[in-house]
Design an enzyme around this catalytic site. Structure first.
Site, mmCIF file in Angstrom:
data_model
loop_
_atom_site.group_PDB
_atom_site.id
_atom_site.type_symbol
_atom_site.label_atom_id
_atom_site.label_comp_id
_atom_site.label_asym_id
_atom_site.label_seq_id
_atom_site.Cartn_x
_atom_site.Cartn_y
_atom_site.Cartn_z
ATOM 1 N N ASP A 1 -0.009 4.903 0.797
ATOM 2 C CA ASP A 1 -0.154 6.163 2.040
ATOM 3 C C ASP A 1 -0.252 5.336 3.408
ATOM 4 O OD1 ASP A 1 -1.322 7.994 3.645
ATOM 5 O OD2 ASP A 1 -3.204 7.859 2.998
ATOM 6 N N GLY B 1 -7.285 4.671 3.599
ATOM 7 C CA GLY B 1 -7.168 3.661 2.799
ATOM 8 C C GLY B 1 -8.380 3.422 1.652
ATOM 9 N N VAL B 2 -9.657 4.221 1.968
ATOM 10 C CA VAL B 2 -10.720 4.083 1.195
ATOM 11 C C VAL B 2 -10.478 5.124 -0.003
ATOM 12 C CG1 VAL B 2 -12.104 3.152 3.024
ATOM 13 C CG2 VAL B 2 -12.211 5.462 2.556
ATOM 14 N N SER C 1 -5.055 5.054 -4.466
ATOM 15 C CA SER C 1 -5.024 6.351 -5.089
ATOM 16 C C SER C 1 -4.827 6.457 -6.410
ATOM 17 C CB SER C 1 -3.805 7.239 -4.195
ATOM 18 O OG SER C 1 -3.656 8.403 -4.759
ATOM 19 N N LYS C 2 -5.522 7.314 -7.071
ATOM 20 C CA LYS C 2 -5.248 7.838 -8.442
ATOM 21 C C LYS C 2 -4.003 8.599 -8.523
ATOM 22 C CE LYS C 2 -10.048 7.386 -9.915
ATOM 23 N NZ LYS C 2 -11.152 7.721 -10.516
ATOM 24 N N ASN C 3 -3.633 9.147 -7.689
ATOM 25 C CA ASN C 3 -2.204 10.048 -7.643
ATOM 26 C C ASN C 3 -0.984 9.398 -7.311
ATOM 27 O OD1 ASN C 3 -3.397 12.769 -8.118
ATOM 28 N ND2 ASN C 3 -4.491 12.141 -6.262
ATOM 29 N N ARG D 1 -11.169 7.951 -3.226
ATOM 30 C CA ARG D 1 -11.617 9.052 -3.085
ATOM 31 C C ARG D 1 -13.386 9.454 -2.879
ATOM 32 N NH1 ARG D 1 -9.419 12.433 -7.781
ATOM 33 N NH2 ARG D 1 -7.621 11.390 -7.512
ATOM 34 N N ASP E 1 -1.727 -0.441 6.144
ATOM 35 C CA ASP E 1 -1.878 0.343 7.211
ATOM 36 C C ASP E 1 -3.540 0.359 7.383
ATOM 37 O OD1 ASP E 1 -2.263 2.107 5.167
ATOM 38 O OD2 ASP E 1 -2.467 3.791 6.747
ATOM 39 N N ASP F 1 0.676 -1.204 -0.145
ATOM 40 C CA ASP F 1 0.036 0.189 0.080
ATOM 41 C C ASP F 1 0.802 1.402 -0.139
ATOM 42 O OD1 ASP F 1 -2.439 1.346 0.446
ATOM 43 O OD2 ASP F 1 -1.735 1.875 2.495
HETATM 44 P P1 B16 Z 1 -6.843 9.884 -4.206
HETATM 45 P P2 B16 Z 1 -3.450 3.984 -0.009
HETATM 46 C C1 B16 Z 1 -5.433 6.015 -0.196
HETATM 47 O O1 B16 Z 1 -4.182 5.453 -0.517
HETATM 48 C C2 B16 Z 1 -5.603 7.188 0.951
HETATM 49 O O2 B16 Z 1 -5.182 6.170 2.060
HETATM 50 C C3 B16 Z 1 -6.961 7.579 1.149
HETATM 51 O O3 B16 Z 1 -7.001 8.398 2.163
HETATM 52 C C4 B16 Z 1 -7.192 8.043 -0.337
HETATM 53 O O4 B16 Z 1 -8.731 8.504 -0.188
HETATM 54 C C5 B16 Z 1 -7.264 7.119 -1.342
HETATM 55 O O5 B16 Z 1 -5.946 6.651 -1.406
HETATM 56 C C6 B16 Z 1 -7.413 7.582 -2.788
HETATM 57 O O6 B16 Z 1 -6.534 8.711 -3.081
HETATM 58 O O7 B16 Z 1 -7.777 10.812 -3.881
HETATM 59 O O8 B16 Z 1 -5.341 10.403 -4.373
HETATM 60 O O9 B16 Z 1 -7.129 8.873 -5.550
HETATM 61 O O10 B16 Z 1 -3.473 3.931 1.301
HETATM 62 O O11 B16 Z 1 -4.656 3.212 -0.830
HETATM 63 O O12 B16 Z 1 -2.353 4.250 -0.800
HETATM 64 MG MG MG Z 2 -2.737 3.086 3.305
#
Ligand code: B16
Ligand code: MG
Length: 226
Positions: A19, A54-55, A124-126, A57, A178, A17
């Site tokens: 974040d 972890g969820v 995350s899409k980023n 957007r 996490d 993972d």
């Molecule tokens: P984005 P992970 C997750 O990352 C984040 O923990 C979570 O807070 C966020 O909403 C999700 O990515 C989507 O991110 O807005 O950048 O697409 O923990 O799966 O690495």
């Molecule tokens: Mg995470």
């Protein structure tokens, strides 16, 4: 031989993972949602933010809005997600290789040297942008991110996508997570799960560490045998 020992010896790949495992972008996600919530006049604080760990957007926005969500059109929901993401992108401009969480780079390098396959499994899409900023893209054989699948954690789809890209079976991969939703996703997919954080959050994992500091490949494989 005990089935757990045999299985831990069969591990050939790791899915990380992003974040909360490799870097701590949670604070930036929080600030993005907080700014949006303040502008819209919705209550939101750090305790509420824990529910977003972890969820995706979209699911994050729906949890933030709670019962209010039904008042908004799809266009308005999209607009709010776009605004939050713009705030988030602004705040992660400064991310650099110094922002790796303790032990993460060392474990990735050790795994590569030992010829384990490595994938990212982030909602995350980023994610690719963050990997580039951390200068660790080359350490990954595959990337599964917010664009890879429709169903997000706790569904196992993202990790199944990552395992397929690594050409490994779930039972040959360890997922490092996490978030409770991530552990649930890993177990649902038949993966080994390593949880980082308090047992109240990640206790459903096969092995739990506070974080990756001083965690080596041997520690992980031994913990899976317990
Ligand atoms: P984005 P992970 C997750 O990352 C984040 O923990 C979570 O807070 C966020 O909403 C999700 O990515 C989507 O991110 O807005 O950048 O697409 O923990 O799966 O690495
Ligand atoms: Mg995470």
């Amino acid at each position: 031989m005990d089935s757990r020992i045999t299985a831990a010896m069969a591990v050939r790949g790791f899915i990380f993972d992003l974040d909360g495992v490799i870097t701590d972008t949670a604070e930036f996600h929080y600030r993005g949602w907080k700014r949006l919530a303040d502008e819209m006049g919705f209550p939101f604080d750090r305790a509420a933010n824990e529910q977003l760990r972890g969820v995706s957007r979209r699911e994050s926005l729906l949890r933030l809005l709670g019962e209010r969500a039904s008042q908004f059109t799809e266009d308005k929901l999209q607009d709010m997600m776009t605004r939050k993401n713009a705030y988030y992108l602004q705040s992660i401009q400064e991310i650099s290789p110094r922002d790796m969480l303790p032990g993460a780079r060392e474990l990735l390098q050790e795994l590569r040297a030992a010829h384990f396959k490595i994938a990212l499994g982030s909602a995350s899409k980023n994610a690719r942008h963050v990997l580039r900023s951390l200068e660790i893209e080359k350490l990954f054989d595959a990337v599964a991110d917010g664009y890879s699948v429709e169903r997000h954690k706790p569904a196992p789809d993202l990790f199944l996508f990552a395992a397929k890209a690594l050409q490994l079976a779930p039972g040959e991969c360890v997922v490092v997570e996490d978030a409770a939703a991530g552990i649930e996703a890993a177990k649902a997919g038949g993966f080994y799960a390593v949880g980082l954080g308090p047992p109240e959050r990640v206790g459903g994992a096969d092995a739990v560490f506070p974080n990756l500091e001083n965690v080596h490949v041997a520690n992980v494989l031994n913990a899976l045998k317990q």
